[in-house]
Motif scaffolding. Structure first.
Motif, PDB file in Angstrom:
ATOM      1  N   LYS A   1       6.370  -0.844   2.973  1.00  0.00           N
ATOM      2  CA  LYS A   1       7.814  -0.690   2.839  1.00  0.00           C
ATOM      3  C   LYS A   1       8.537  -1.129   4.109  1.00  0.00           C
ATOM      4  O   LYS A   1       9.683  -1.592   4.062  1.00  0.00           O
ATOM      5  CB  LYS A   1       8.161   0.765   2.514  1.00  0.00           C
ATOM      6  CG  LYS A   1       9.657   1.021   2.403  1.00  0.00           C
ATOM      7  CD  LYS A   1       9.962   2.468   2.096  1.00  0.00           C
ATOM      8  CE  LYS A   1      11.475   2.709   2.051  1.00  0.00           C
ATOM      9  NZ  LYS A   1      11.795   4.116   1.745  1.00  0.00           N
TER      10      LYS A   1
ATOM     11  N   ASN B   1       7.318   8.040   0.216  1.00  0.00           N
ATOM     12  CA  ASN B   1       6.971   6.652  -0.079  1.00  0.00           C
ATOM     13  C   ASN B   1       5.703   6.554  -0.910  1.00  0.00           C
ATOM     14  O   ASN B   1       5.618   5.770  -1.860  1.00  0.00           O
ATOM     15  CB  ASN B   1       6.797   5.863   1.227  1.00  0.00           C
ATOM     16  CG  ASN B   1       8.115   5.583   1.909  1.00  0.00           C
ATOM     17  OD1 ASN B   1       9.065   5.152   1.270  1.00  0.00           O
ATOM     18  ND2 ASN B   1       8.190   5.838   3.200  1.00  0.00           N
TER      19      ASN B   1
ATOM     20  N   ALA C   1       4.188   4.760  -4.451  1.00  0.00           N
ATOM     21  CA  ALA C   1       3.387   3.590  -4.098  1.00  0.00           C
ATOM     22  C   ALA C   1       2.397   3.268  -5.213  1.00  0.00           C
ATOM     23  O   ALA C   1       1.587   4.106  -5.603  1.00  0.00           O
ATOM     24  CB  ALA C   1       2.640   3.834  -2.792  1.00  0.00           C
TER      25      ALA C   1
END
Length: 324
Positions: A59, A215, A219
């Protein structure tokens, strides 16, 4: 269960591959992403030990993917390379160094390139220095983030900062808990790290939730089962390697390197104290060296000041005049 995958590249010359390779006779997972396979390779050695980063690092690496073929590697015993079959004797620093060199050789052969850029963060800087010592011919340069220098001295400085801040702020609970600190006791280390973070000596512009967990939940490179293993893998890696790490003292064992070295240092980093990075920089002899300060960062500068970190890496590439 959903299959692991990674977002495709919008480029004819691009690559986006989540790949399992055998390294040191153990299956390990790497993520390769870049907009042009002819770009130089940048291999990241994650921290921890055991803080695998395939699930969250991409990211933050979009700009790097334009200039490099970026490789994130979940090292043996961590993240997507976790295995219950691994024993403590399989997690030796010497083995990780061997794994790193084997992986570098694999990547250079795969992309038909002579060298690559090696980036280490925290625990990864231990491997970065040792690989730079052992196989400098494989590297354009070494980039250390939160450089480990002398573990015992670093932990002493880190603890003294934490207890001093607790006393200044009259945090009685912290003072009481920190009184039991023992460098050899990982339970008390966890407590020290908790207070270090609260007192601004670890990371200051991100939270572990925003960085990793929020995140990684989304993912696609990780499945739910991988998530379940993530913390378990990190803990087992740290337990296996901590005593070995305490013996690290690059001020006496690694003062000469045959590669250009860039030490990237957070001005607020008391986890791998910036003062030791300065001392190491002053003592280090190598073809070229640079100490680059990140004024608004602690220990996670590549995530705390991502734009600056990416810019610095691209400038390093230009300085090395890489043509592949």
């Amino acid at each position: 269960m959903f299959a692991r995958k990674t977002r495709k590249m919008n480029s004819d010359l691009g690559i986006a591959v989540l790949e399992e390779v055998e390294i040191g006779k153990v299956k390990q997972t790497i993520l390769i992403r870049g907009e042009d396979i002819h770009n130089p390779i940048m291999l990241f050695l994650h921290g921890g030990p055991g803080t695998a980063q395939i699930g969250f690092a991409p990211k933050f690496q979009g700009e790097l993917e334009k200039e490099f073929t970026v490789v994130n590697w979940d090292q043996r015993g961590s993240g997507l390379s976790y295995s219950t079959e691994l024993k403590k004797e399989d997690l030796l620093i010497e083995q990780f160094v061997s794994d790193t060199i084997e992986l570098i050789t694999y990547l250079l052969e795969k992309f038909k390139q002579p060298k690559l850029f090696l980036v280490g963060h925290s625990w990864g800087t231990v491997l970065g220095i040792l690989v730079s010592q052992k196989s400098p011919e494989l590297l354009y340069s070494y980039i250390g983030i939160g450089q480990v220098v002398n573990m015992k001295e670093g932990e002493k400085i880190s603890y003294e900062y934490t207890i001093r801040k607790a006393q200044e702020l009259n945090k009685k609970k912290a003072i009481k808990q920190l009184a039991n600190y023992d460098i050899n006791d990982l339970k008390t280390l966890d407590i020290q790290r908790k207070w270090l973070t609260e007192f601004g000596g670890s990371y200051i512009n991100v939270s572990m939730y925003n960085l990793i967990y929020s995140n990684m939940i989304f993912a696609k490179e990780y499945t739910f089962r991988d998530w379940m293993n993530y913390m378990k893998a990190g803990k087992s890696s740290l337990h296996a390697l901590w005593d070995q790490m305490l013996e690290i003292d690059f001020l006496t064992t690694a003062t000469e390197l045959q590669v250009p070295v860039y030490l990237l240092t957070g001005k607020h980093d008391y986890q791998t104290p910036f003062s030791l990075a300065e001392r190491y920089y002053d003592k280090l002899q190598c073809p070229y060296k640079e100490l680059i300060w990140f004024e608004k960062s602690g220990h996670l500068l590549n995530y705390e000041e991502t734009n600056k970190f990416n810019y610095v890496c691209i400038e390093i590439k230009k300085e090395q005049c890489i043509v592949v």
